[in-house]
Motif scaffolding. Structure first.
Motif, PDB file in Angstrom:
ATOM      1  N   SER A 143      11.816  -4.174  -4.207  1.00  9.38           N
ATOM      2  CA  SER A 143      11.105  -3.444  -3.099  1.00  9.38           C
ATOM      3  C   SER A 143      10.188  -2.271  -3.282  1.00  9.38           C
ATOM      4  CB  SER A 143      12.192  -3.328  -1.946  1.00  9.38           C
ATOM      5  OG  SER A 143      12.782  -2.091  -2.609  1.00  9.38           O
ATOM      6  N   THR A 144       9.374  -1.941  -2.556  1.00 11.20           N
ATOM      7  CA  THR A 144       8.596  -0.792  -2.909  1.00 11.20           C
ATOM      8  C   THR A 144       9.540   0.607  -2.893  1.00 11.20           C
ATOM      9  OG1 THR A 144       6.752  -1.348  -1.509  1.00 11.20           O
ATOM     10  CG2 THR A 144       6.783   0.906  -2.166  1.00 11.20           C
ATOM     11  N   ASP A 148       9.922   2.943  -6.254  1.00 11.95           N
ATOM     12  CA  ASP A 148       9.575   4.459  -6.046  1.00 11.95           C
ATOM     13  C   ASP A 148      10.858   5.254  -6.694  1.00 11.95           C
ATOM     14  OD1 ASP A 148       7.088   4.341  -4.982  1.00 11.95           O
ATOM     15  OD2 ASP A 148       7.829   4.456  -2.851  1.00 11.95           O
ATOM     16  N   ARG A 174       2.238  -4.031   1.962  1.00 13.14           N
ATOM     17  CA  ARG A 174       2.940  -4.447   0.671  1.00 13.14           C
ATOM     18  C   ARG A 174       1.932  -4.400  -0.459  1.00 13.14           C
ATOM     19  NH1 ARG A 174       7.982  -8.299  -1.219  1.00 13.14           N
ATOM     20  NH2 ARG A 174       8.574  -6.551  -2.667  1.00 13.14           N
ATOM     21  N   GLU A 177       0.807  -0.739  -0.866  1.00 18.07           N
ATOM     22  CA  GLU A 177       1.734   0.035  -1.810  1.00 18.07           C
ATOM     23  C   GLU A 177       1.658  -0.040  -3.104  1.00 18.07           C
ATOM     24  OE1 GLU A 177       5.007  -0.033   2.217  1.00 18.07           O
ATOM     25  OE2 GLU A 177       5.157  -1.317   0.344  1.00 18.07           O
ATOM     26  N   HIS A 178       1.408  -1.653  -3.579  1.00 15.75           N
ATOM     27  CA  HIS A 178       1.318  -1.457  -4.928  1.00 15.75           C
ATOM     28  C   HIS A 178      -0.012  -0.832  -5.543  1.00 15.75           C
ATOM     29  CE1 HIS A 178       4.409  -4.570  -4.095  1.00 15.75           C
ATOM     30  NE2 HIS A 178       4.683  -4.851  -5.633  1.00 15.75           N
ATOM     31  N   ARG A 181       0.287   2.540  -6.012  1.00 19.95           N
ATOM     32  CA  ARG A 181       1.085   3.090  -6.998  1.00 19.95           C
ATOM     33  C   ARG A 181       0.652   2.789  -8.553  1.00 19.95           C
ATOM     34  NH1 ARG A 181       3.320   2.808  -2.680  1.00 19.95           N
ATOM     35  NH2 ARG A 181       5.196   4.052  -2.024  1.00 19.95           N
TER      36      ARG A 181
END
Length: 262
Positions: A143-144, A148, A174, A177-178, A181
């Protein structure tokens, strides 16, 4: 397909990962060997395996048999998280089975059942990268927030997170979020998780004179999401590789993205 023209995504360390790969889950023994040979023959240059698939030896044999240069191939394998404390010997066993000095990508296959193990596992992957046993390292099924944790502990982002993905599972947040990062999203089970008889897929496929499965794979590629379809049928292996002759319009991409919320 001409593998020189295949689209790639850039991982840290100047590692180029082909957006289309060949998944080998459940392809074991002679069937696995034949499937990988057929895939290399069809033009795939990215092969995805894992310690738990029990087919690294067959993958390695097919690669040797293909006479392709090692540097023209991208090979991923994965560490079962219950090997905490035995990461190095697990990777060495993978390299022996694959008959290679390094893998292009080594992933933690899924988050360990004891969350405290995640960071020690990740540090061992980073150590393997430092020693050039893996050119890039990442995770799978994370998961994110689990990603993290690794970033906060080590200031090192996983290069890749491999998760189940398809237009029907599309999650805009999602995906973002990838991207935020700098973690490349890699989708597995793209066809198993799609309704290939969906009328919209059929309409878009007809517009490009391709199959619904080819539309699903192309959707990943146009999003710059790595995709690894798996099959042991030579015709299907060939068809899944044949996704570089067309691309989807912005409108079609929007329609397909919307399947994730339907």
């Amino acid at each position: 397909m001409d593998h020189d023209d295949q689209p790639t995504v850039l991982l840290p360390g100047e590692v180029r990962m082909p957006l289309l790969g060949f998944g080998t889950w459940r392809a074991t023994g002679k069937a696995g060997y034949d499937a990988v040979l057929a895939a290399l023959d069809a033009g795939y240059r990215h092969i995805d395996t894992a310690t738990v698939y029990g087919n690294e030896k067959e993958v390695g044999r097919a690669v040797q048999e293909s006479d392709l240069r090692r540097e023209d191939l991208f090979i991923t394998t994965k560490l079962p998280p219950d090997r905490v404390g035995r990461e190095r010997e697990t990777l060495e066993a993978s390299l022996r089975a694959l008959d290679t000095d390094y893998v292009d990508l080594w992933l933690i296959h899924w988050p360990p059942s004891s969350p405290g193990d995640s960071i020690p596992l990740w540090r061992e992957l980073l150590a393997a990268r430092e020693e050039n046993l893996a050119r890039a390292v990442g995770v799978s099924n994370y998961s994110t927030s689990q990603i993290d944790e690794l970033i906060q502990a080590t200031e090192e982002n996983p290069a890749v997170n491999q998760i189940r993905w398809s237009p029907f599972l599309y999650d805009r947040q999602r995906h973002a979020e990838h991207r935020d990062r700098g973690v490349v999203l890699e989708g597995y089970s793209p066809l198993d998780t799609s309704d290939l008889s969906h009328p919209m897929l059929a309409r878009i496929a007809a517009a490009h004179d391709v199959s619904p499965a080819q539309v699903v794979l192309r959707w990943h590629i146009d999003h710059e999401i790595v995709v690894i379809p798996k099959s042991v049928t030579p015709e299907r292996i060939q068809a899944n590789a044949d996704v570089f002759r067309f691309s989807l319009t912005a409108e079609e991409m929007r329609e397909l993205d919307a399947l994730g919320n339907s």
